[in-house]
Design a protein around this motif. Structure first.
Motif, mmCIF file in Angstrom:
data_model
loop_
_atom_site.group_PDB
_atom_site.id
_atom_site.type_symbol
_atom_site.label_atom_id
_atom_site.label_comp_id
_atom_site.label_asym_id
_atom_site.label_seq_id
_atom_site.Cartn_x
_atom_site.Cartn_y
_atom_site.Cartn_z
ATOM 1 N N ASP A 1 0.725 6.814 -0.021
ATOM 2 C CA ASP A 1 -0.208 5.731 -0.281
ATOM 3 C C ASP A 1 -0.480 5.718 -1.783
ATOM 4 O O ASP A 1 -0.594 6.784 -2.392
ATOM 5 C CB ASP A 1 -1.521 5.954 0.462
ATOM 6 N N PHE A 2 -0.626 4.538 -2.380
ATOM 7 C CA PHE A 2 -0.797 4.516 -3.830
ATOM 8 C C PHE A 2 -1.544 3.263 -4.257
ATOM 9 O O PHE A 2 -1.784 2.342 -3.464
ATOM 10 C CB PHE A 2 0.569 4.565 -4.526
ATOM 11 N N MET A 3 -1.875 3.226 -5.524
ATOM 12 C CA MET A 3 -2.416 2.016 -6.137
ATOM 13 C C MET A 3 -1.864 1.931 -7.560
ATOM 14 O O MET A 3 -1.342 2.922 -8.106
ATOM 15 C CB MET A 3 -3.952 2.036 -6.182
ATOM 16 N N VAL A 4 -1.968 0.753 -8.159
ATOM 17 C CA VAL A 4 -1.582 0.544 -9.555
ATOM 18 C C VAL A 4 -2.863 0.400 -10.362
ATOM 19 O O VAL A 4 -3.731 -0.408 -10.034
ATOM 20 C CB VAL A 4 -0.712 -0.714 -9.717
ATOM 21 N N HIS A 5 -2.991 1.212 -11.432
ATOM 22 C CA HIS A 5 -4.205 1.203 -12.254
ATOM 23 C C HIS A 5 -3.815 1.392 -13.718
ATOM 24 O O HIS A 5 -3.235 2.420 -14.081
ATOM 25 C CB HIS A 5 -5.156 2.322 -11.807
ATOM 26 N N ASP A 6 -4.133 0.387 -14.542
ATOM 27 C CA ASP A 6 -3.862 0.490 -15.980
ATOM 28 C C ASP A 6 -2.418 0.930 -16.255
ATOM 29 O O ASP A 6 -2.164 1.878 -16.997
ATOM 30 C CB ASP A 6 -4.836 1.456 -16.653
ATOM 31 N N VAL B 1 -8.257 4.676 -2.989
ATOM 32 C CA VAL B 1 -6.861 4.693 -2.560
ATOM 33 C C VAL B 1 -6.840 4.999 -1.062
ATOM 34 O O VAL B 1 -7.024 6.145 -0.663
ATOM 35 C CB VAL B 1 -6.035 5.757 -3.320
ATOM 36 N N PRO B 2 -6.665 3.976 -0.213
ATOM 37 C CA PRO B 2 -6.627 4.239 1.234
ATOM 38 C C PRO B 2 -5.499 5.205 1.568
ATOM 39 O O PRO B 2 -4.408 5.138 0.997
ATOM 40 C CB PRO B 2 -6.355 2.843 1.831
ATOM 41 N N THR B 3 -5.749 6.111 2.484
ATOM 42 C CA THR B 3 -4.727 7.083 2.883
ATOM 43 C C THR B 3 -4.557 7.065 4.394
ATOM 44 O O THR B 3 -5.532 6.960 5.137
ATOM 45 C CB THR B 3 -5.107 8.508 2.442
ATOM 46 N N LEU B 4 -3.302 7.155 4.835
ATOM 47 C CA LEU B 4 -3.027 7.207 6.268
ATOM 48 C C LEU B 4 -3.281 8.598 6.828
ATOM 49 O O LEU B 4 -3.777 8.752 7.930
ATOM 50 C CB LEU B 4 -1.570 6.800 6.524
ATOM 51 N N ALA B 5 -2.940 9.612 6.049
ATOM 52 C CA ALA B 5 -3.136 10.991 6.499
ATOM 53 C C ALA B 5 -4.487 11.510 5.996
ATOM 54 O O ALA B 5 -4.898 11.187 4.878
ATOM 55 C CB ALA B 5 -2.014 11.878 5.970
ATOM 56 N N PHE C 1 -1.713 8.221 -6.880
ATOM 57 C CA PHE C 1 -1.851 8.591 -5.472
ATOM 58 C C PHE C 1 -2.626 9.895 -5.375
ATOM 59 O O PHE C 1 -2.821 10.595 -6.376
ATOM 60 C CB PHE C 1 -0.482 8.714 -4.789
ATOM 61 N N ARG C 2 -3.078 10.189 -4.168
ATOM 62 C CA ARG C 2 -3.815 11.437 -3.930
ATOM 63 C C ARG C 2 -3.027 12.303 -2.955
ATOM 64 O O ARG C 2 -2.340 11.791 -2.079
ATOM 65 C CB ARG C 2 -5.205 11.132 -3.363
ATOM 66 N N THR C 3 -3.157 13.603 -3.107
ATOM 67 C CA THR C 3 -2.422 14.514 -2.231
ATOM 68 C C THR C 3 -3.150 15.846 -2.119
ATOM 69 O O THR C 3 -3.824 16.294 -3.061
ATOM 70 C CB THR C 3 -0.996 14.749 -2.758
ATOM 71 N N ASP C 4 -3.022 16.470 -0.965
ATOM 72 C CA ASP C 4 -3.530 17.829 -0.773
ATOM 73 C C ASP C 4 -2.568 18.832 -1.404
ATOM 74 O O ASP C 4 -1.420 18.492 -1.724
ATOM 75 C CB ASP C 4 -3.658 18.128 0.724
ATOM 76 N N PRO C 5 -3.003 20.076 -1.598
ATOM 77 C CA PRO C 5 -2.071 21.108 -2.074
ATOM 78 C C PRO C 5 -0.847 21.192 -1.164
ATOM 79 O O PRO C 5 -0.947 21.133 0.056
ATOM 80 C CB PRO C 5 -2.915 22.389 -1.999
ATOM 81 N N GLY C 6 0.315 21.301 -1.789
ATOM 82 C CA GLY C 6 1.577 21.329 -1.050
ATOM 83 C C GLY C 6 2.724 21.055 -2.004
ATOM 84 O O GLY C 6 2.595 21.224 -3.223
ATOM 85 N N ASP C 7 3.842 20.609 -1.469
ATOM 86 C CA ASP C 7 5.031 20.386 -2.292
ATOM 87 C C ASP C 7 4.797 19.376 -3.404
ATOM 88 O O ASP C 7 5.219 19.590 -4.555
ATOM 89 C CB ASP C 7 6.205 19.922 -1.416
ATOM 90 N N PRO D 1 0.783 -1.237 0.000
ATOM 91 C CA PRO D 1 0.000 0.000 0.000
ATOM 92 C C PRO D 1 0.811 1.282 0.000
ATOM 93 O O PRO D 1 0.273 2.358 -0.268
ATOM 94 C CB PRO D 1 -0.806 -0.113 1.302
ATOM 95 N N ILE D 2 2.106 1.212 0.324
ATOM 96 C CA ILE D 2 2.904 2.430 0.486
ATOM 97 C C ILE D 2 4.192 2.322 -0.323
ATOM 98 O O ILE D 2 4.855 1.280 -0.318
ATOM 99 C CB ILE D 2 3.239 2.686 1.968
ATOM 100 N N GLY D 3 4.525 3.402 -1.030
ATOM 101 C CA GLY D 3 5.772 3.477 -1.774
ATOM 102 C C GLY D 3 6.462 4.795 -1.485
ATOM 103 O O GLY D 3 6.018 5.577 -0.637
ATOM 104 N N ARG D 4 7.529 5.066 -2.231
ATOM 105 C CA ARG D 4 8.309 6.287 -2.020
ATOM 106 C C ARG D 4 8.411 7.066 -3.321
ATOM 107 O O ARG D 4 8.854 6.521 -4.341
ATOM 108 C CB ARG D 4 9.699 5.930 -1.478
ATOM 109 N N LEU D 5 8.011 8.303 -3.261
ATOM 110 C CA LEU D 5 8.020 9.197 -4.416
ATOM 111 C C LEU D 5 9.241 10.105 -4.334
ATOM 112 O O LEU D 5 9.481 10.746 -3.313
ATOM 113 C CB LEU D 5 6.735 10.026 -4.439
ATOM 114 N N ALA D 6 9.996 10.162 -5.426
ATOM 115 C CA ALA D 6 11.178 11.025 -5.479
ATOM 116 C C ALA D 6 10.975 12.091 -6.548
ATOM 117 O O ALA D 6 10.623 11.775 -7.687
ATOM 118 C CB ALA D 6 12.431 10.207 -5.772
ATOM 119 N N TYR D 7 11.180 13.350 -6.170
ATOM 120 C CA TYR D 7 11.043 14.450 -7.113
ATOM 121 C C TYR D 7 12.009 15.555 -6.711
ATOM 122 O O TYR D 7 12.761 15.416 -5.731
ATOM 123 C CB TYR D 7 9.592 14.967 -7.158
ATOM 124 N N VAL D 8 12.025 16.637 -7.457
ATOM 125 C CA VAL D 8 13.010 17.695 -7.239
ATOM 126 C C VAL D 8 12.299 18.991 -6.843
ATOM 127 O O VAL D 8 11.312 19.386 -7.476
ATOM 128 C CB VAL D 8 13.859 17.927 -8.511
#
Length: 202
Positions: free
Chosen positions: A60-65, A127-131, A70-76, A42-49
């Motif tokens: 939290d994420f899922m694999v689809h097609d 997509v279940p989310t912990l936060a 993943f889902r996220t609120d406004p932020g980085d 259910p959980i992975g690691r996202l790397a960006y700059v």
């Protein structure tokens, strides 16, 4: 590690090195195996700059097609991942004896308001989310490249069939960690128990 190479006099074929019981080996995974393993956790690691510096965060994420979603609120993440190439990693490891890791690269896009039946089906997924999320956006990562490796420990030669059967506690622990229940974890369970028995009897 002791390796024995067998050369055929007829066709010069070379067989893979023989591994001793308890020695670890790393196996490359094909794309389908990588996708299946990604979908099993259910959980992975996202790397960006951000401002020229790499950032890695758990999501939290899922694999689809053939996409990571993943889902996220406004932020980085929402400010710096859409329309950017990102890296994503997920793994599962059991006591340094067995496990796997998958790494992919691809283009991230904000598909929260994207039109089309494909996006409608995507956003209908759960997509279940912990936060807690107040105003979630949907981010999809198309997979440009993907690779994976699995760590195995071969079965000890002196382990009986009855010792190969996983304990109920083992299975529950593997499920909690999202580790696929395949032959590799059976082997590792047997190796660990064999080692414990040998120490106790010596």
């Amino acid at each position: 590690m002791i390796q024995r190479m067998m050369h055929s006099m007829d066709n010069n074929a070379v067989t893979p090195p023989t591994l001793l019981a308890g020695e670890r080996r790393v196996e490359a995974l094909d794309e389908e195996e990588c996708l299946a393993l990604l979908a099993s956790v259910p959980i992975g690691r996202l790397a960006y700059v951000v401002d020229g510096r790499p950032v890695i965060v758990p999501v939290d994420f899922m694999v689809h097609d053939r996409q990571v979603v993943f889902r996220t609120d406004p932020g980085d993440k929402l400010s710096h991942t859409p329309l950017q190439h990102v890296c994503f990693e997920a793994d599962s490891l059991r006591e340094m004896n067995a496990g796997w890791s998958v790494v992919l690269n691809g283009l991230a896009r904000d598909v929260t308001t994207a039109l089309g039946s494909d996006y409608d089906r995507l956003r209908a997924q759960i997509v279940p989310t912990l936060a807690p999320l107040r105003s979630p956006h949907w981010i999809s990562i198309s997979i440009d490249t993907i690779s994976g490796r699995r760590l195995r420990t071969p079965l000890a030669a002196d382990v009986s069939d009855s010792m190969c059967a996983p304990l109920d506690a083992d299975v529950a622990d593997w499920n909690d960690q999202g580790l696929p229940i395949d032959s590799s974890v059976f082997e590792n369970s047997a190796v660990a128990r064999s080692s414990t028995i040998r120490k106790a009897s010596s």
